[in-house]
Design an enzyme around this catalytic site. Structure first.
Site, short mmCIF file in Angstrom:
data_model
loop_
_atom_site.label_atom_id
_atom_site.label_comp_id
_atom_site.label_asym_id
_atom_site.label_seq_id
_atom_site.Cartn_x
_atom_site.Cartn_y
_atom_site.Cartn_z
N GLY A 1 0.81 -1.21 0.00
CA GLY A 1 0.00 0.00 0.00
C GLY A 1 0.84 1.26 0.00
CD GLU B 1 0.55 -5.66 -2.44
OE1 GLU B 1 0.27 -4.48 -2.14
OE2 GLU B 1 1.43 -5.95 -3.29
#
Length: 260
Positions: free
Chosen positions: A110, A133
């Site tokens: 993020g 991720e």
């Protein structure tokens, strides 16, 4: 009152700082996402602020979403998936001000997605980017699969996202993920200097930003229509009158704009 994301004015004339401050890693929790969205909304109403620097401090930009809030396993993303971050970053991306990310240390997951929502990324020489991720069995969920290919190309973005590997500042500069690299101690000041140059520019900058950001994914005819509308809006500004008159009287590059 914001707890983790602070809007600080007067970093330079017309320049604000969006300061992330959630020790230790500036993890992007749901609360942080909400505060990013609130800051973006405030900036939309600030005609006195014409550029901004997004900074996580001298040690770390943002190490990613707050994984403790994830609740994987359900359909449709499940409770705790970083849906709110997606909207917050889109709001930040669409502020009328030119936004420069000053990236010290890690910008992962993020955090990398947050940096990519800025117009430009000024990286420290020790900065590390990445979308790890896939190593958690998930994929980027706040714009990484969309913004990274737009910056570095589809094939290179696939390799970075599929592998989950980290990207050094030097590589980020070479592939277009970073726009400049400076010594870590100078990164914020260099980003402010870049933002200050844009803050001195005309109101037309906000119309150019809208035309490019919103037109990038449109069919060409629709994008050209958008450009025409933004051109008309820019042409009606006081800065357009100032710029044209200055060009006629003094030649190019000598206008002093007022930001409206």
């Amino acid at each position: 009152m914001s707890e983790f994301v602070h809007l600080q004015h007067d970093a330079a004339p017309g320049v604000a700082t969006i300061r992330l401050d959630r020790p230790k890693m500036n993890a992007l929790s749901n609360a942080v996402s909400a505060e990013i969205a609130a800051v973006a909304e405030e900036l939309r109403g600030r005609s006195d602020t014409r550029a901004a620097v997004l900074w996580g401090g001298p040690r770390i930009f943002a190490a990613g979403a707050d994984i403790k809030e994830f609740r994987p396993g359900g359909s449709g993303g499940g409770a705790g998936a970083p849906v709110s971050l997606t909207g917050a970053l889109r709001q930040l991306e669409c502020i009328p001000q030119v936004l420069v990310a000053a990236v010290n240390g890690y910008a992962l997951g993020g955090g990398c997605e947050l940096a990519m929502a800025a117009d430009f990324r000024v990286a420290a020489d020790d900065a590390v980017f990445g979308q790890p991720e896939i190593l958690l069995g998930i994929i980027p969920g706040a714009g990484g699969t969309q913004r990274l290919p737009r910056l570095v190309g589809l094939s290179r973005a696939k390799e970075i996202i599929y592998s989950g590997r980290r990207v050094t500042a030097e590589e980020a500069l070479a592939i277009g993920l970073a726009d400049a690299v400076h010594p870590a101690a100078e990164t914020y000041d260099r980003a402010v200097a870049m933002a200050e140059r844009f803050a001195a520019g005309p109101a037309a900058l906000r119309y150019a930003k809208t035309a490019m950001n919103d037109g990038f994914g449109l069919p060409l005819d629709d994008a050209l229509d958008l450009e025409s509308r933004e051109f008309v809006a820019a042409f009606a500004t006081e800065d357009a009158r100032i710029g044209v008159q200055s060009f006629v009287e003094h030649g190019p590059g000598k206008a002093s704009f007022v930001g409206r």
